[in-house]
Scaffold this active site. Structure first.
Site, PDB file in Angstrom:
ATOM      1  N   LYS A 172     -16.441  52.863 -55.689  1.00 47.90           N
ATOM      2  CA  LYS A 172     -15.710  53.611 -56.405  1.00 47.90           C
ATOM      3  C   LYS A 172     -15.421  52.225 -57.159  1.00 47.90           C
ATOM      4  CE  LYS A 172     -13.372  54.313 -52.576  1.00 47.90           C
ATOM      5  NZ  LYS A 172     -14.506  53.757 -51.330  1.00 47.90           N
TER       6      LYS A 172
ATOM      7  N   GLN B   3     -10.757  54.517 -49.105  1.00 47.90           N
ATOM      8  CA  GLN B   3     -11.859  54.929 -48.918  1.00 47.90           C
ATOM      9  C   GLN B   3     -12.482  56.374 -49.044  1.00 47.90           C
ATOM     10  OE1 GLN B   3      -7.790  55.192 -47.756  1.00 47.90           O
ATOM     11  NE2 GLN B   3      -8.570  52.860 -47.929  1.00 47.90           N
TER      12      GLN B   3
ATOM     13  N   GLY C   4     -11.359  47.936 -50.002  1.00 44.82           N
ATOM     14  CA  GLY C   4     -11.690  46.744 -51.181  1.00 44.82           C
ATOM     15  C   GLY C   4     -12.768  47.280 -51.803  1.00 44.82           C
ATOM     16  N   HIS C   5     -12.104  47.046 -53.235  1.00 45.48           N
ATOM     17  CA  HIS C   5     -13.007  48.135 -54.365  1.00 45.48           C
ATOM     18  C   HIS C   5     -13.511  46.898 -55.078  1.00 45.48           C
ATOM     19  CE1 HIS C   5     -10.822  51.854 -53.794  1.00 45.48           C
ATOM     20  NE2 HIS C   5     -11.195  51.750 -52.562  1.00 45.48           N
TER      21      HIS C   5
ATOM     22  N   ASP D 299     -16.807  52.836 -49.909  1.00 39.90           N
ATOM     23  CA  ASP D 299     -17.304  51.817 -50.702  1.00 39.90           C
ATOM     24  C   ASP D 299     -18.599  52.426 -50.997  1.00 39.90           C
ATOM     25  OD1 ASP D 299     -15.873  49.646 -48.340  1.00 39.90           O
ATOM     26  OD2 ASP D 299     -17.014  49.703 -46.994  1.00 39.90           O
TER      27      ASP D 299
HETATM   28  P1  GDP Z   1     -15.493  51.057 -53.202  1.00 37.36           P
HETATM   29  O1  GDP Z   1     -15.203  50.123 -52.011  1.00 37.36           O
HETATM   30  O2  GDP Z   1     -16.070  52.316 -53.104  1.00 37.36           O
HETATM   31  O3  GDP Z   1     -15.428  50.473 -54.252  1.00 37.36           O
HETATM   32  O4  GDP Z   1     -17.088  49.824 -52.827  1.00 37.36           O
HETATM   33  P2  GDP Z   1     -17.582  48.486 -52.262  1.00 37.36           P
HETATM   34  O5  GDP Z   1     -16.948  47.552 -53.364  1.00 37.36           O
HETATM   35  O6  GDP Z   1     -16.339  48.907 -50.707  1.00 37.36           O
HETATM   36  O7  GDP Z   1     -18.986  48.008 -52.025  1.00 37.36           O
HETATM   37  C1  GDP Z   1     -19.684  48.177 -52.584  1.00 37.36           C
HETATM   38  C2  GDP Z   1     -20.906  47.886 -52.877  1.00 37.36           C
HETATM   39  O8  GDP Z   1     -21.966  47.831 -53.900  1.00 37.36           O
HETATM   40  C3  GDP Z   1     -19.447  46.231 -53.360  1.00 37.36           C
HETATM   41  O9  GDP Z   1     -20.483  44.611 -53.024  1.00 37.36           O
HETATM   42  C4  GDP Z   1     -20.232  46.605 -55.215  1.00 37.36           C
HETATM   43  O10 GDP Z   1     -20.650  45.553 -56.284  1.00 37.36           O
HETATM   44  C5  GDP Z   1     -21.996  46.913 -55.182  1.00 37.36           C
HETATM   45  N1  GDP Z   1     -22.774  48.064 -55.709  1.00 37.36           N
HETATM   46  C6  GDP Z   1     -21.897  49.571 -56.505  1.00 37.36           C
HETATM   47  N2  GDP Z   1     -22.264  49.659 -57.675  1.00 37.36           N
HETATM   48  C7  GDP Z   1     -23.297  49.204 -57.044  1.00 37.36           C
HETATM   49  C8  GDP Z   1     -25.177  49.657 -57.409  1.00 37.36           C
HETATM   50  O11 GDP Z   1     -25.432  50.965 -57.687  1.00 37.36           O
HETATM   51  N3  GDP Z   1     -26.511  48.774 -56.293  1.00 37.36           N
HETATM   52  C9  GDP Z   1     -26.022  47.875 -55.869  1.00 37.36           C
HETATM   53  N4  GDP Z   1     -26.951  46.720 -55.726  1.00 37.36           N
HETATM   54  N5  GDP Z   1     -24.880  46.996 -55.802  1.00 37.36           N
HETATM   55  C10 GDP Z   1     -23.950  48.003 -55.819  1.00 37.36           C
HETATM   56  P1  IMO Z   2     -12.257  51.192 -49.611  1.00 33.12           P
HETATM   57  O1  IMO Z   2     -11.392  51.711 -50.689  1.00 33.12           O
HETATM   58  C1  IMO Z   2     -14.741  51.924 -45.582  1.00 33.12           C
HETATM   59  C2  IMO Z   2     -12.112  52.830 -42.328  1.00 33.12           C
HETATM   60  C3  IMO Z   2     -12.074  51.782 -41.124  1.00 33.12           C
HETATM   61  C4  IMO Z   2     -11.422  51.727 -39.904  1.00 33.12           C
HETATM   62  C5  IMO Z   2     -11.134  53.130 -40.101  1.00 33.12           C
HETATM   63  C6  IMO Z   2      -9.395  53.477 -39.856  1.00 33.12           C
HETATM   64  O2  IMO Z   2     -12.995  50.021 -49.419  1.00 33.12           O
HETATM   65  O3  IMO Z   2     -13.667  52.877 -49.517  1.00 33.12           O
HETATM   66  P2  IMO Z   2      -7.694  51.660 -41.144  1.00 33.12           P
HETATM   67  O4  IMO Z   2      -7.220  50.735 -41.652  1.00 33.12           O
HETATM   68  O5  IMO Z   2      -7.440  53.045 -42.403  1.00 33.12           O
HETATM   69  O6  IMO Z   2      -7.058  52.232 -39.971  1.00 33.12           O
HETATM   70  O7  IMO Z   2      -9.581  52.188 -40.337  1.00 33.12           O
HETATM   71  O8  IMO Z   2     -10.973  53.318 -41.598  1.00 33.12           O
HETATM   72  N1  IMO Z   2     -12.036  52.048 -43.763  1.00 33.12           N
HETATM   73  C7  IMO Z   2     -12.575  51.845 -44.542  1.00 33.12           C
HETATM   74  N2  IMO Z   2     -14.192  51.975 -44.178  1.00 33.12           N
HETATM   75  N3  IMO Z   2     -13.477  51.860 -47.189  1.00 33.12           N
HETATM   76  C8  IMO Z   2     -12.485  51.828 -46.781  1.00 33.12           C
HETATM   77  O9  IMO Z   2     -11.961  51.964 -48.160  1.00 33.12           O
HETATM   78  C9  IMO Z   2     -11.831  51.447 -45.457  1.00 33.12           C
HETATM   79  N4  IMO Z   2     -10.444  52.202 -45.154  1.00 33.12           N
HETATM   80  C10 IMO Z   2     -10.625  52.082 -43.814  1.00 33.12           C
HETATM   81  O10 IMO Z   2     -13.274  50.851 -41.462  1.00 33.12           O
HETATM   82  O11 IMO Z   2     -12.757  52.453 -39.269  1.00 33.12           O
HETATM   83 MG    MG Z   3     -15.166  49.083 -49.697  1.00 29.78          MG
END
Ligand code: GDP
Ligand code: IMO
Ligand code: MG
Length: 422
Positions: free
Chosen positions: A16, A222, A40-41, A13
């Site tokens: 990415k 991840q 979840g991207h 998270d």
């Molecule tokens: P990912 O899994 O690495 O793609 O990241 P996620 O989407 O799970 O979580 C990142 C969260 O931060 C999302 O809600 C994005 O919309 C948000 N986000 C990404 N970059 C920024 C930033 O620079 N500032 C803020 N406030 N939110 C951001």
């Molecule tokens: P993105 O791509 C954050 C974590 C789960 C748990 C562990 C194992 O959005 O960054 P799993 O379902 O893979 O067996 O869970 O890994 N986890 C993540 N945490 N971002 C993710 O993906 C994750 N995918 C798995 O919360 O701790």
């Molecule tokens: Mg994510």
């Protein structure tokens, strides 16, 4: 030309999706190489927010090809939902390709994931319950079903055999609520959506593209601290989330890889169980969670929050061969008068920069240094030199500590909230 890699350096998270979406139009192909719908991207375009689980984050760039690689595990139900959402928004899916060698997540894999977690009690991994662990177990156990199998005449028989194995296994666990029959019906229907996509031999396709001079961005899911081999085992996911996973997950040789862009938040989060040395359990952690909207994009669970951790990042920079960094969510620190950074750990009374075998150990004390906050809004700043001097000082300090240049600084969820540093 060649392959660049973009991956998360913390526990996932890191933002990415946002950075891939920005970079995608500089490449011919974006390819996911591991993980599955546990990811979840999030991508914010204008007033629209999309959360991608299986489909690469380059999908919003019409002219590029998006590949779901062989190292990915696919749940046809989630995939169909994603496809429908994108179609509803008129996003073109004509250039979406799926590796025939990618493994399938069956409903009974999800059932097993849930049963296994329930049986672990206090030792739960905190899995996303998407069936990731059991699917990769079947892959390495040589029992799995792959995308290419759905075109075989005896697919249903193969499916039944694997499902029956799972049903037998489930008898070893205390029963949990899971409507396998209903899920199975939906799964079978969703297979049609998967069948309708173009399938490829990922390694031939990508290597031919490379020979033709095309460029590839490999999108990690991840984060490196969740890597099955090098993460905080057993509190990890079941795939290799690091650069090495690109070769395995796409069929590309190591010498094709050029740049590795590591993504880290300006602080740190983790969702699920397991060690997190710089976690803040009190008010400051709560403030980070509130300001950063730190709730899982896949499960909605609150993310644990803490300060950025230099030894942790140095470790993931090392194992990935990171060549440059993107710092995200810098704006979340706007209102902090003081920002802490863990520079070192104290383990059993000795200072060390190395991550120990057991990061869970109660003996680990992060040693913090305190930096001044900039206490101002970063909204609208797209030029590095226009950042407040104190914010630049913080970034320069991180660069020095980590020994890798920062190329991108993200200051908001939207596409435009990105500073490209020369
Ligand atoms: P990912 O899994 O690495 O793609 O990241 P996620 O989407 O799970 O979580 C990142 C969260 O931060 C999302 O809600 C994005 O919309 C948000 N986000 C990404 N970059 C920024 C930033 O620079 N500032 C803020 N406030 N939110 C951001
Ligand atoms: P993105 O791509 C954050 C974590 C789960 C748990 C562990 C194992 O959005 O960054 P799993 O379902 O893979 O067996 O869970 O890994 N986890 C993540 N945490 N971002 C993710 O993906 C994750 N995918 C798995 O919360 O701790
Ligand atoms: Mg994510």
């Amino acid at each position: 030309m060649g392959v660049d890699v973009l991956l998360g350096l913390q526990w996932g998270d890191e933002g990415k999706g946002k950075i891939v979406d920005y970079l995608a139009d500089k490449y011919d192909i974006v390819a996911r190489f591991q993980g599955g719908p546990n990811a979840g991207h999030t991508i914010v375009i204008g007033d629209k927010k999309f959360v991608l689980h299986t489909i690469p984050s380059g999908v919003f760039r019409e002219n590029i090809v998006n590949v779901i690689g062989n190292g990915v595990v696919i749940d046809p139900i989630t995939l169909e939902k994603e496809l429908n959402t994108l179609k509803g928004e008129n996003v073109s899916l004509a250039n979406l390709l799926v590796a025939k060698k990618a493994h399938l997540i069956l409903p009974s894999h999800r059932n097993l994931d849930a049963a296994s977690e329930a049986a672990k009690g206090k030792l739960k991994i905190g899995s996303t319950l998407k069936g990731i662990g059991p699917t990769y177990m079947d892959k390495t156990g040589r029992n799995g079903l792959r995308v290419g199998d759905i075109f075989r005449e005896d697919f249903l028989e193969r499916y039944q055999n694997l499902k029956n194995k799972h049903v037998d296994l489930l008898k070893l666990y205390p029963p949990i609520e899971f409507d396998l029959e209903k899920e199975e019906q939906q799964w079978m229907q969703s297979l049609e959506a998967l069948k309708a996509l173009k399938t490829i031999d990922c390694s031939y396709f990508l290597n031919q593209q490379l020979s033709a001079g095309k460029s590839i961005l490999a999108e990690g899911a991840q984060g490196s601290m969740l890597d099955i081999d090098f993460g905080t085992y057993p509190y990890v996911t079941s795939s290799n989330t690091m650069t090495a996973g690109v070769c395995i997950g796409l069929g590309i040789a190591p010498n094709k890889i050029n740049n590795v862009l590591g993504i880290t938040k300006a602080y740190c989060t983790r969702v699920g169980s397991g060690p997190f040395p710089t976690e803040l359990e009190g008010e400051v952690g709560e403030e980070l969670r509130k300001l950063g909207h730190e709730f899982g994009a896949t499960t909605g669970r609150p993310r644990r929050c803490g300060w950025i951790d230099i030894p942790q990042l140095k470790y993931t920079i090392m194992i990935n061969g990171v060549t440059s960094l993107a710092i995200t969510k810098l704006d979340i620190l706007n209102t902090f008068a003081e920002i802490n950074v863990a520079e070192n750990y104290m383990i059993n009374g000795e200072p060390t920069e190395d991550l120990p075998y057991d990061l869970q150990s109660k003996e680990i004390l992060p040693l913090y240094t305190t930096k001044k906050g900039w206490m101002s809004d970063l909204e609208g700043i797209t030029d590095y030199n226009s950042l407040p001097q104190v914010a630049k000082d913080y970034l320069t300090y991180l660069e020095k500590q980590l020994g890798v240049p920062i190329d991108y600084v993200s200051t908001g969820p939207a596409r435009r909230s990105l500073i490209i540093k020369d």
